[in-house]
Design a protein around this motif. Structure first.
Motif, mmCIF file in Angstrom:
data_model
loop_
_atom_site.group_PDB
_atom_site.id
_atom_site.type_symbol
_atom_site.label_atom_id
_atom_site.label_comp_id
_atom_site.label_asym_id
_atom_site.label_seq_id
_atom_site.Cartn_x
_atom_site.Cartn_y
_atom_site.Cartn_z
ATOM 1 N N TRP A 165 -9.591 4.336 6.755
ATOM 2 C CA TRP A 165 -8.543 4.373 5.738
ATOM 3 C C TRP A 165 -7.728 3.086 5.809
ATOM 4 C CZ3 TRP A 165 -7.780 8.559 2.396
ATOM 5 C CH2 TRP A 165 -8.464 9.732 2.707
ATOM 6 N N ILE A 166 -7.172 2.716 4.669
ATOM 7 C CA ILE A 166 -6.127 1.686 4.628
ATOM 8 C C ILE A 166 -4.806 2.444 4.584
ATOM 9 C CG2 ILE A 166 -5.139 -0.258 3.357
ATOM 10 C CD1 ILE A 166 -7.904 -0.752 2.169
ATOM 11 N N GLU A 167 -4.019 2.316 5.619
ATOM 12 C CA GLU A 167 -2.802 3.103 5.739
ATOM 13 C C GLU A 167 -1.669 2.489 4.928
ATOM 14 O OE1 GLU A 167 -2.718 5.955 7.051
ATOM 15 O OE2 GLU A 167 -4.656 5.972 8.077
ATOM 16 N N PRO A 168 -0.708 3.326 4.480
ATOM 17 C CA PRO A 168 0.425 2.810 3.698
ATOM 18 C C PRO A 168 1.259 1.814 4.499
ATOM 19 C CG PRO A 168 0.276 5.205 3.547
ATOM 20 C CD PRO A 168 -0.676 4.785 4.621
ATOM 21 N N GLY A 169 1.857 0.887 3.787
ATOM 22 C CA GLY A 169 2.730 -0.095 4.419
ATOM 23 C C GLY A 169 3.071 -1.208 3.448
ATOM 24 N N PRO A 170 4.243 -1.823 3.624
ATOM 25 C CA PRO A 170 4.642 -2.904 2.718
ATOM 26 C C PRO A 170 4.001 -4.234 3.086
ATOM 27 C CG PRO A 170 6.368 -2.505 4.336
ATOM 28 C CD PRO A 170 5.285 -1.482 4.602
ATOM 29 N N ALA A 212 5.237 -2.729 -6.445
ATOM 30 C CA ALA A 212 6.244 -2.717 -5.387
ATOM 31 C C ALA A 212 5.941 -1.609 -4.383
ATOM 32 C CB ALA A 212 7.634 -2.536 -5.992
ATOM 33 N N TYR A 213 6.628 -1.656 -3.262
ATOM 34 C CA TYR A 213 6.405 -0.650 -2.213
ATOM 35 C C TYR A 213 7.250 0.586 -2.507
ATOM 36 C CZ TYR A 213 5.863 1.494 2.380
ATOM 37 O OH TYR A 213 5.559 2.355 3.392
ATOM 38 N N ASN A 214 6.592 1.603 -3.016
ATOM 39 C CA ASN A 214 7.219 2.894 -3.299
ATOM 40 C C ASN A 214 6.292 3.985 -2.794
ATOM 41 O OD1 ASN A 214 9.592 1.969 -4.807
ATOM 42 N ND2 ASN A 214 8.104 1.337 -6.367
ATOM 43 N N PRO A 215 6.276 4.235 -1.483
ATOM 44 C CA PRO A 215 5.310 5.178 -0.920
ATOM 45 C C PRO A 215 5.493 6.590 -1.438
ATOM 46 C CG PRO A 215 6.974 4.600 0.698
ATOM 47 C CD PRO A 215 7.207 3.700 -0.469
ATOM 48 N N ASN A 216 4.354 7.246 -1.626
ATOM 49 C CA ASN A 216 4.344 8.623 -2.084
ATOM 50 C C ASN A 216 4.225 9.531 -0.867
ATOM 51 O OD1 ASN A 216 3.870 11.106 -3.235
ATOM 52 N ND2 ASN A 216 2.391 10.347 -4.741
ATOM 53 N N GLY A 217 5.034 10.561 -0.848
ATOM 54 C CA GLY A 217 5.003 11.463 0.313
ATOM 55 C C GLY A 217 3.705 12.221 0.461
ATOM 56 N N ASP A 218 3.037 12.527 -0.657
ATOM 57 C CA ASP A 218 1.776 13.274 -0.604
ATOM 58 C C ASP A 218 0.628 12.285 -0.455
ATOM 59 O OD1 ASP A 218 3.135 15.653 -0.957
ATOM 60 O OD2 ASP A 218 3.061 15.473 -3.143
ATOM 61 N N GLN A 219 0.000 12.288 0.713
ATOM 62 C CA GLN A 219 -1.068 11.337 0.990
ATOM 63 C C GLN A 219 -2.416 12.058 1.059
ATOM 64 O OE1 GLN A 219 -0.632 8.127 1.139
ATOM 65 N NE2 GLN A 219 1.607 8.127 1.097
ATOM 66 N N PRO A 220 -3.468 11.432 0.507
ATOM 67 C CA PRO A 220 -4.813 12.045 0.623
ATOM 68 C C PRO A 220 -5.237 12.112 2.076
ATOM 69 C CG PRO A 220 -4.954 9.795 -0.212
ATOM 70 C CD PRO A 220 -3.491 10.141 -0.196
ATOM 71 N N ASN A 221 -6.015 13.126 2.389
ATOM 72 C CA ASN A 221 -6.481 13.283 3.786
ATOM 73 C C ASN A 221 -7.947 13.683 3.799
ATOM 74 O OD1 ASN A 221 -6.518 16.189 3.386
ATOM 75 N ND2 ASN A 221 -4.285 16.092 3.604
ATOM 76 N N VAL A 260 0.864 -1.180 0.000
ATOM 77 C CA VAL A 260 0.000 0.000 0.000
ATOM 78 C C VAL A 260 0.905 1.235 0.000
ATOM 79 C CG1 VAL A 260 -1.884 1.204 1.153
ATOM 80 C CG2 VAL A 260 -1.733 -1.290 1.294
ATOM 81 N N ASN A 261 0.931 1.933 -1.121
ATOM 82 C CA ASN A 261 1.834 3.076 -1.275
ATOM 83 C C ASN A 261 1.222 4.401 -0.858
ATOM 84 O OD1 ASN A 261 4.160 1.741 -2.358
ATOM 85 N ND2 ASN A 261 2.990 1.394 -4.231
ATOM 86 N N GLU A 262 -0.087 4.449 -0.715
ATOM 87 C CA GLU A 262 -0.761 5.691 -0.338
ATOM 88 C C GLU A 262 -2.008 5.339 0.448
ATOM 89 O OE1 GLU A 262 -1.462 7.301 -4.150
ATOM 90 O OE2 GLU A 262 -2.935 5.799 -4.708
ATOM 91 N N ARG A 263 -2.469 6.281 1.224
ATOM 92 C CA ARG A 263 -3.697 6.044 1.982
ATOM 93 C C ARG A 263 -4.847 5.781 1.006
ATOM 94 N NH1 ARG A 263 -5.489 10.324 6.058
ATOM 95 N NH2 ARG A 263 -6.043 8.571 7.397
ATOM 96 N N VAL A 264 -5.616 4.739 1.310
ATOM 97 C CA VAL A 264 -6.751 4.390 0.455
ATOM 98 C C VAL A 264 -8.016 4.524 1.287
ATOM 99 C CG1 VAL A 264 -7.836 2.600 -0.946
ATOM 100 C CG2 VAL A 264 -5.337 2.800 -0.891
ATOM 101 N N ALA A 265 -8.956 5.322 0.766
ATOM 102 C CA ALA A 265 -10.189 5.588 1.509
ATOM 103 C C ALA A 265 -11.127 4.399 1.460
ATOM 104 C CB ALA A 265 -10.874 6.819 0.929
ATOM 105 N N MET A 266 -11.748 4.130 2.580
ATOM 106 C CA MET A 266 -12.809 3.120 2.657
ATOM 107 C C MET A 266 -14.131 3.868 2.809
ATOM 108 S SD MET A 266 -10.986 0.263 5.123
ATOM 109 C CE MET A 266 -12.354 -0.878 4.934
ATOM 110 N N GLY A 267 -14.669 4.308 1.661
ATOM 111 C CA GLY A 267 -15.884 5.108 1.666
ATOM 112 C C GLY A 267 -15.581 6.554 1.331
ATOM 113 N N GLY A 268 -16.536 7.419 1.639
ATOM 114 C CA GLY A 268 -16.377 8.835 1.341
ATOM 115 C C GLY A 268 -16.843 9.176 -0.063
#
Length: 486
Positions: A319-324, A477-486, A300-308
């Motif tokens: 949210w599904i939080e980033p993590g390998p 692959a795990y390449n997290p993006n610094g800019d995460q949705p909020n 998970v490279n970026e926060r993924v919304a569950m709904g909204g």
């Protein structure tokens, strides 16, 4: 007593040996020889005929025979265990010894009967799945699939098999069906290497082949000029499955799934490929198959919304939080593939392709053996397809090549192809797909020795330019993006 129980156990592990030791040599030798022959045959088939065995697992008649055979073998094995113990047991044994021996024999019989029952249930569950999801060619109707099937060698004259993967939102609480997920899997039938082509759900003016009856009604594609953004929603790719059959029922001919046939024709024309079959996934049942597999693992490279709802500025509650290498259950896997809040269609398409790859990875032999009954049950609720039952053995063999091959993504440039405009550049899209598929390296050719009467051909080592593809191992692959949705 310990010696008696030990010999009984040995006779259970090697059926017939207990009978030989107990004095019933002829019948014991026959049973032991038959057992060793069956084991040898099983090892040989497992090592040299694996593809044929897996292919037989999608033939209903063979599955029924297999279930009967499993039950018969288990029954005979139990009879042999009981007979062996009776042959070995001394005639003057006490009551306590007889009770202990009977209990031990009961445990051994249960150890045979329980796995056999599970095996029979799994085989019958597979048979039900095949019969419910896959219909015979002459018992089902499709307006777009190949009319004939070369059962012996379906890929003889077919270097690529093109499958349309649809994700639909059919649910009791929802009116109509929207195909928010549209992916074409183009499979090299020789190597199993697969290219995935994801189309945005909001494409407009989707074209039809000139020989299609729908081309008469939509010569410039499925769309209308001068509509507001909300008005275009009913003229996008996502709406074709429902709206065109409603407007023109039966226009393509007899079909068990008119919406899928419509989308197959249009998507095939848009990307320049003849689509052979479709696989439609009911997204409401998607979590069931993921849970049956024991979950999937994704980066998970970026926060993924569950709904909204982005348009209404309603934020998600979870949210599904980033993590390998995160383990996702069915509910989280569905949101990982579909989460829209703070994300565009391009991001969702990448996640959807990664989910497909993760499901392929999760379907390892151990998982299939231990959880197959649940997987088969989920499959009955999950899938619709026009793949004929007769083609399943060849499909299983091709699936083994796909699992051993590489899965890549055909990269589409939204700006260059005008995918987000009212009139996308479909000719450029066709060229992009063609170049991507041509760039796939062919299997290494076997060198040939020229005959003396012919001139030796000049060999070249030029390498074709790479096409716009990306291996999903890299894309996911795990390449997290610094800019995460909020």
């Amino acid at each position: 007593m310990p010696k008696l129980l030990g010999l009984t156990l040995l006779g259970a592990l090697l059926p017939g040996l207990g009978l030989i030791i107990g004095g019933r040599r002829r019948i014991g030798a026959f049973v032991l020889t038959l057992f060793l022959a069956l084991v040898g045959l099983g090892v040989y088939v497992g090592l040299t005929r694996r593809e044929e065995v897996l292919a037989a697992a999608v033939v209903p008649s063979r599955l029924l025979m297999t279930s009967v055979l499993i039950g018969a073998v288990a029954f005979v094995w139990i009879v042999v265990i009981v007979a062996s113990h009776r042959s070995l047991r001394p005639a003057t044994g006490g009551t306590g010894g007889r009770v202990l021996g009977a209990g031990f024999v009961g445990i051994l019989c249960f150890a045979i009967a329980a796995p056999a029952a599970i095996g029979v249930q799994s085989v019958l569950a597979q048979r039900t799945l095949v019969q419910d999801v896959f219909q015979a060619q002459d018992e089902s109707r499709s307006a777009t699939r190949p009319t004939t099937v070369n059962v012996k060698d379906p890929w003889e004259d077919k270097p690529r098999l093109n499958l349309l993967l649809l994700g639909g939102d059919d649910a009791p609480s929802r009116e109509g069906v929207r195909t928010d997920t549209v992916i074409v899997a183009s499979i090299d039938t020789r190597t199993g290497n697969t290219a995935l082509i994801s189309l945005p759900r909001n494409l407009t003016f989707m074209p039809f082949p000139k020989d299609s009856p729908l081309h008469k009604y939509y010569p410039n594609g499925f769309g209308k000029e001068g509509l507001s953004l909300d008005g275009r929603l009913e003229w996008m790719l996502t709406a074709m499955y429902q709206n065109i059959p409603d407007a023109h029922p039966g226009i393509l001919g007899p079909s068990d799934n008119e919406g899928a046939d419509v989308v197959k024709q249009s998507v095939g024309e848009a990307i320049g490929l003849k689509l052979d079959y479709y696989l439609q996934v009911n997204l409401q049942s998607f979590p069931e198959i993921v849970d049956a597999l024991g979950g999937i693992k994704v980066n998970v490279n970026e926060r993924v919304a569950m709904g909204g709802i982005s348009s209404s500025h309603i934020p998600p509650k979870e949210w599904i939080e980033p993590g390998p290498n995160q383990h996702l259950d069915g509910r989280h896997a569905l949101w990982f593939a579909r989460g829209r809040y703070g994300a565009d269609d391009d991001q969702r398409q990448v996640r959807q392709r990664c989910v497909i790859k993760s499901i392929v990875d999760a379907a390892d032999p151990q998982t299939l053996v231990t959880k197959y009954k649940a997987i088969a049950k989920a499959g009955q609720h999950l899938l619709r397809t026009d793949i004929p039952q007769e083609l399943l053995p060849a499909m299983v063999q091709l699936a083994l090549r796909v699992k051993a091959g590489t899965v890549s993504n055909v990269t589409l440039d939204p700006e260059k192809l005008r995918l987000k405009y009212l009139h996308p550049d479909y000719q450029a899209l066709r060229d992009t797909v063609e170049n991507a598929l041509e760039s796939t390296p062919p299997p290494m050719a076997t060198p040939t020795t020229p005959s003396p009467t012919t001139r030796k051909p000049t060999t070249t080592t030029t390498t074709p330019p790479p096409g716009p593809t990306q291996n999903l191992v890299d894309a996911c692959a795990y390449n997290p993006n610094g800019d995460q949705p909020n």
